[in-house]
Design a protein around this motif. Structure first.
Motif, PDB file in Angstrom:
ATOM      1  N   ALA A  38       0.857  -1.186   0.000  1.00  7.15           N
ATOM      2  CA  ALA A  38       0.000   0.000   0.000  1.00  7.15           C
ATOM      3  C   ALA A  38       0.890   1.232   0.000  1.00  7.15           C
ATOM      4  O   ALA A  38       1.933   1.250   0.654  1.00  7.15           O
ATOM      5  CB  ALA A  38      -0.904  -0.004   1.227  1.00  7.15           C
ATOM      6  N   THR A  39       0.497   2.250  -0.750  1.00  7.82           N
ATOM      7  CA  THR A  39       1.237   3.510  -0.710  1.00  7.82           C
ATOM      8  C   THR A  39       0.373   4.562  -0.029  1.00  7.82           C
ATOM      9  O   THR A  39      -0.845   4.553  -0.167  1.00  7.82           O
ATOM     10  CB  THR A  39       1.583   4.020  -2.122  1.00  7.82           C
ATOM     11  OG1 THR A  39       0.390   4.500  -2.756  1.00  7.82           O
ATOM     12  CG2 THR A  39       2.215   2.941  -2.970  1.00  7.82           C
ATOM     13  N   LEU A  62      -1.752   6.516   5.780  1.00  8.71           N
ATOM     14  CA  LEU A  62      -2.298   5.223   6.197  1.00  8.71           C
ATOM     15  C   LEU A  62      -1.810   4.777   7.571  1.00  8.71           C
ATOM     16  O   LEU A  62      -0.619   4.879   7.893  1.00  8.71           O
ATOM     17  CB  LEU A  62      -1.938   4.146   5.166  1.00  8.71           C
ATOM     18  CG  LEU A  62      -2.444   4.429   3.749  1.00  8.71           C
ATOM     19  CD1 LEU A  62      -1.972   3.332   2.791  1.00  8.71           C
ATOM     20  CD2 LEU A  62      -3.968   4.534   3.727  1.00  8.71           C
ATOM     21  N   TYR A  71      -7.436   4.665   7.920  1.00  6.73           N
ATOM     22  CA  TYR A  71      -6.973   3.286   8.061  1.00  6.73           C
ATOM     23  C   TYR A  71      -6.715   2.653   6.697  1.00  6.73           C
ATOM     24  O   TYR A  71      -7.377   2.959   5.707  1.00  6.73           O
ATOM     25  CB  TYR A  71      -7.995   2.459   8.841  1.00  6.73           C
ATOM     26  CG  TYR A  71      -8.035   2.863  10.294  1.00  6.73           C
ATOM     27  CD1 TYR A  71      -6.914   2.688  11.104  1.00  6.73           C
ATOM     28  CD2 TYR A  71      -9.176   3.446  10.841  1.00  6.73           C
ATOM     29  CE1 TYR A  71      -6.930   3.086  12.429  1.00  6.73           C
ATOM     30  CE2 TYR A  71      -9.202   3.840  12.165  1.00  6.73           C
ATOM     31  CZ  TYR A  71      -8.066   3.659  12.963  1.00  6.73           C
ATOM     32  OH  TYR A  71      -8.086   4.055  14.266  1.00  6.73           O
ATOM     33  N   SER A  79      -7.415   0.209   4.573  1.00 10.61           N
ATOM     34  CA  SER A  79      -8.410  -0.844   4.333  1.00 10.61           C
ATOM     35  C   SER A  79      -8.040  -1.702   3.120  1.00 10.61           C
ATOM     36  O   SER A  79      -8.370  -2.888   3.070  1.00 10.61           O
ATOM     37  CB  SER A  79      -9.804  -0.237   4.154  1.00 10.61           C
ATOM     38  OG  SER A  79      -9.853   0.569   2.996  1.00 10.61           O
ATOM     39  N   GLY A 122      -2.801   2.716  -4.707  1.00  6.07           N
ATOM     40  CA  GLY A 122      -2.570   4.150  -4.543  1.00  6.07           C
ATOM     41  C   GLY A 122      -1.323   4.608  -5.271  1.00  6.07           C
ATOM     42  O   GLY A 122      -0.557   3.812  -5.824  1.00  6.07           O
ATOM     43  N   VAL A 175      -0.911   6.009  -8.056  1.00  9.14           N
ATOM     44  CA  VAL A 175      -0.796   5.601  -9.446  1.00  9.14           C
ATOM     45  C   VAL A 175      -1.354   6.674 -10.393  1.00  9.14           C
ATOM     46  O   VAL A 175      -1.282   6.533 -11.604  1.00  9.14           O
ATOM     47  CB  VAL A 175      -1.490   4.221  -9.595  1.00  9.14           C
ATOM     48  CG1 VAL A 175      -2.977   4.358  -9.841  1.00  9.14           C
ATOM     49  CG2 VAL A 175      -0.817   3.377 -10.626  1.00  9.14           C
ATOM     50  N   SER A 176      -1.861   7.772  -9.801  1.00 12.99           N
ATOM     51  CA  SER A 176      -2.355   8.860 -10.660  1.00 12.99           C
ATOM     52  C   SER A 176      -1.196   9.761 -11.048  1.00 12.99           C
ATOM     53  O   SER A 176      -0.036   9.355 -10.979  1.00 12.99           O
ATOM     54  CB  SER A 176      -3.429   9.682  -9.925  1.00 12.99           C
ATOM     55  OG  SER A 176      -4.315   8.834  -9.273  1.00 12.99           O
ATOM     56  N   ASP A 215       2.223  10.993  -6.326  1.00 10.47           N
ATOM     57  CA  ASP A 215       2.026   9.658  -6.890  1.00 10.47           C
ATOM     58  C   ASP A 215       3.314   9.197  -7.565  1.00 10.47           C
ATOM     59  O   ASP A 215       3.728   9.768  -8.574  1.00 10.47           O
ATOM     60  CB  ASP A 215       0.873   9.683  -7.908  1.00 10.47           C
ATOM     61  CG  ASP A 215      -0.450  10.049  -7.245  1.00 10.47           C
ATOM     62  OD1 ASP A 215      -0.692   9.548  -6.129  1.00 10.47           O
ATOM     63  OD2 ASP A 215      -1.219  10.816  -7.846  1.00 10.47           O
ATOM     64  N   PRO A 271      -5.558   1.820  -8.323  1.00  4.68           N
ATOM     65  CA  PRO A 271      -5.808   3.114  -7.691  1.00  4.68           C
ATOM     66  C   PRO A 271      -6.122   2.937  -6.208  1.00  4.68           C
ATOM     67  O   PRO A 271      -6.569   1.868  -5.781  1.00  4.68           O
ATOM     68  CB  PRO A 271      -7.016   3.668  -8.438  1.00  4.68           C
ATOM     69  CG  PRO A 271      -7.398   2.678  -9.464  1.00  4.68           C
ATOM     70  CD  PRO A 271      -6.564   1.465  -9.316  1.00  4.68           C
ATOM     71  N   GLY A 272      -5.892   3.993  -5.444  1.00  6.17           N
ATOM     72  CA  GLY A 272      -5.992   3.869  -3.990  1.00  6.17           C
ATOM     73  C   GLY A 272      -7.397   3.851  -3.445  1.00  6.17           C
ATOM     74  O   GLY A 272      -7.637   3.295  -2.371  1.00  6.17           O
ATOM     75  N   ASN A 273      -8.344   4.450  -4.160  1.00 10.19           N
ATOM     76  CA  ASN A 273      -9.693   4.466  -3.606  1.00 10.19           C
ATOM     77  C   ASN A 273     -10.171   3.035  -3.381  1.00 10.19           C
ATOM     78  O   ASN A 273     -10.011   2.175  -4.249  1.00 10.19           O
ATOM     79  CB  ASN A 273     -10.648   5.218  -4.541  1.00 10.19           C
ATOM     80  CG  ASN A 273     -10.607   6.709  -4.272  1.00 10.19           C
ATOM     81  OD1 ASN A 273     -10.829   7.145  -3.149  1.00 10.19           O
ATOM     82  ND2 ASN A 273     -10.296   7.491  -5.306  1.00 10.19           N
ATOM     83  N   PRO A 274     -10.753   2.783  -2.214  1.00 13.64           N
ATOM     84  CA  PRO A 274     -11.053   1.406  -1.831  1.00 13.64           C
ATOM     85  C   PRO A 274     -11.953   0.653  -2.810  1.00 13.64           C
ATOM     86  O   PRO A 274     -11.759  -0.541  -3.030  1.00 13.64           O
ATOM     87  CB  PRO A 274     -11.742   1.553  -0.475  1.00 13.64           C
ATOM     88  CG  PRO A 274     -11.217   2.839   0.079  1.00 13.64           C
ATOM     89  CD  PRO A 274     -10.986   3.732  -1.102  1.00 13.64           C
TER      90      PRO A 274
HETATM   91  P1  AMP Z   1      -4.210   7.721  -4.324  1.00 14.67           P
HETATM   92  O1  AMP Z   1      -4.494   6.808  -5.482  1.00 14.67           O
HETATM   93  O2  AMP Z   1      -2.939   7.388  -3.609  1.00 14.67           O
HETATM   94  O3  AMP Z   1      -4.283   9.156  -4.732  1.00 14.67           O
HETATM   95  O4  AMP Z   1      -5.387   7.485  -3.285  1.00 14.67           O
HETATM   96  C1  AMP Z   1      -6.708   7.774  -3.629  1.00 14.67           C
HETATM   97  C2  AMP Z   1      -7.586   7.771  -2.406  1.00 14.67           C
HETATM   98  O5  AMP Z   1      -7.577   6.474  -1.844  1.00 14.67           O
HETATM   99  C3  AMP Z   1      -7.123   8.697  -1.304  1.00 14.67           C
HETATM  100  O6  AMP Z   1      -8.265   9.249  -0.686  1.00 14.67           O
HETATM  101  C4  AMP Z   1      -6.386   7.788  -0.355  1.00 14.67           C
HETATM  102  O7  AMP Z   1      -6.364   8.277   0.967  1.00 14.67           O
HETATM  103  C5  AMP Z   1      -7.185   6.521  -0.477  1.00 14.67           C
HETATM  104  N1  AMP Z   1      -6.351   5.361  -0.190  1.00 14.67           N
HETATM  105  C6  AMP Z   1      -5.160   5.115  -0.726  1.00 14.67           C
HETATM  106  N2  AMP Z   1      -4.650   3.971  -0.251  1.00 14.67           N
HETATM  107  C7  AMP Z   1      -5.549   3.483   0.616  1.00 14.67           C
HETATM  108  C8  AMP Z   1      -5.593   2.323   1.443  1.00 14.67           C
HETATM  109  N3  AMP Z   1      -4.592   1.436   1.449  1.00 14.67           N
HETATM  110  N4  AMP Z   1      -6.682   2.128   2.204  1.00 14.67           N
HETATM  111  C9  AMP Z   1      -7.694   3.009   2.182  1.00 14.67           C
HETATM  112  N5  AMP Z   1      -7.720   4.108   1.432  1.00 14.67           N
HETATM  113  C10 AMP Z   1      -6.656   4.372   0.654  1.00 14.67           C
END
Ligand code: AMP
Ligand code: MG
Length: 369
Positions: free
Chosen positions: A138-139, A143, A156, A158, A205, A207-208, A213, A252-255
């Motif tokens: 996870a990035t 977190l 958290y 997730s 996460g 990856v944008s 990123d 992508p990071g969104n759950p």
């Molecule tokens: P990112 O792709 O890193 O820009 O993350 C996109 C969204 O997903 C942001 O709101 C992050 O906080 C959320 N996010 C990234 N990684 C996680 C994770 N491992 N668990 C829960 N939410 C995450």
């Protein structure tokens, strides 16, 4: 070998010789033996019957079972109603599996029924492909792990738990690399570690294209990228690349993007890499009527969290079909809508829908299996 290895009775009753049974009326036979499952009887002579139980071997000479509900017992005699066709309630030797049959083809997954079928053959070892090893990373500086306290701005992790569950169900060995900070050097180090320890490395996460990123740059500096995005929602920025011998998949990071991207793209990929026949690695959605409207066409194909609701039992034209309803909140951050859902409906790009239009439904049962 053959399964079963002996012809046996499908019912509790009497094993008889159909040559002794007339075309009409009844036959009176002498009960000379009692054959239970696990025992072996002896040959039946003309005019004889054997009391027999389900699974017990058919004695030589017998060729049908008269079920006990139809027979009358009087002392050592049994009265068997006619007619009785040869083969009635007899399970022949090899009824399930014949010697030489292919029971489990190469590329099949071992489900509970495959385990049972292997055991029915008496095999205590079989040759299988090894599980592939998948590292997860996870990035995100934000977190924290469940059980820890959150400072302002933190959330958290997730995705780690979603991915572990998904990978367990896909039959992969998991190498959990934890969390990496949003820094290019740390990201490169973590990817290098993952690539050296696994067949496939999945990141979430980062990856944008924001300055925070780092996944794409890190992969490009160490390997190559084949896919940068896919025209779906949720889950557009999905990266597939390679670092040395390791496949890299950046979700992508969104759950919800992590969950849906895994189901649609990563799981079939992992199954194929595990040796599963490609025809069985992809989900097979079913068409169902929409119970919702989709008034505005979208440029990307939508995979909306949905569930089936029972039909009202009033279709005039054919079998009643369940309908698909979608959750009112389809944001890629709303993971709770995925706990509400039983699957995803696929809404083609450029389409609008009115209730009753057909959509494809992917049940999580199929997507996660
Ligand atoms: P990112 O792709 O890193 O820009 O993350 C996109 C969204 O997903 C942001 O709101 C992050 O906080 C959320 N996010 C990234 N990684 C996680 C994770 N491992 N668990 C829960 N939410 C995450
Ligand atoms: Mg991030």
């Amino acid at each position: 070998g053959d399964v079963p290895g002996h012809a046996n009775s499908a019912m509790d009753g009497y094993a008889v010789r159909t040559a002794d049974i007339p075309d009409r009326g009844e036959a009176i036979l002498t009960v000379v033996q009692r054959i239970t499952a696990g025992s072996a009887g002896e040959a039946l002579a003309p005019g004889e019957a054997a009391r027999i139980f389900t699974g017990a071997p058919i004695p030589e000479g017998a060729d049908a079972i008269a079920i006990q509900e139809n027979c009358r017992r009087e002392g050592d005699k049994v009265i068997v109603p006619a007619p009785l066709a040869a083969g009635t309630f007899v399970r022949p030797r090899g009824n399930d599996i014949r010697a030489g049959d292919v029971v489990i083809a190469e590329g099949a997954r071992i489900r509970p029924q495959e385990m049972g079928a292997i055991a029915s053959l008496g095999a205590d070892t079989v040759e299988v492909r090894r599980r592939i090893r998948v590292a997860i990373l996870a990035t995100g500086d934000e977190l924290r792990e469940p059980g820890e306290d959150l400072a302002p701005g933190q959330i958290y992790n997730s995705n780690r738990f979603t991915l572990i569950g998904l990978l367990e169900r896909a039959g992969c060995d998991i190498v959990d690399l934890g969390v990496v900070a949003d820094r290019i050097d740390a990201t490169c180090d973590a990817l290098r570690t993952g690539a050296s320890r696994a067949d496939v490395l999945i990141t979430t996460g980062g990856v944008s294209v924001g300055e925070e990123d780092h996944i794409r740059h890190a992969v490009e500096s160490m390997g190559e990228i084949f896919i940068r995005k896919v025209a779906v929602r949720p889950g557009k920025p999905i990266v597939h690349g390679r670092i040395e011998q390791c496949d890299l998949i950046g979700l992508p990071g969104n759950p919800v993007s992590t969950l849906v991207g895994f189901c649609l793209f990563v799981r079939p990929f992992l199954l194929c890499r595990s040796g599963v026949d490609a025809a069985r690695a992809f989900p097979m959605p079913i068409p169902v009527p929409a119970d919702f409207a989709w008034p505005v066409a979208q440029s990307r194909r939508e995979f909306a969290r949905a569930r089936l609701i029972p039909s009202q039992g009033n279709s005039p034209t054919g079998p009643d079909m369940p309908r698909a309803e979608i959750h009112p909140r389809q944001g890629s951050d709303v993971l709770s809508a995925a706990t509400w859902a039983g699957g995803l409906v696929e809404i083609p790009e450029g389409r609008t829908l009115v209730p009753g239009d057909m959509v494809l439904y992917h049940s999580f049962g199929d997507l996660l299996d």
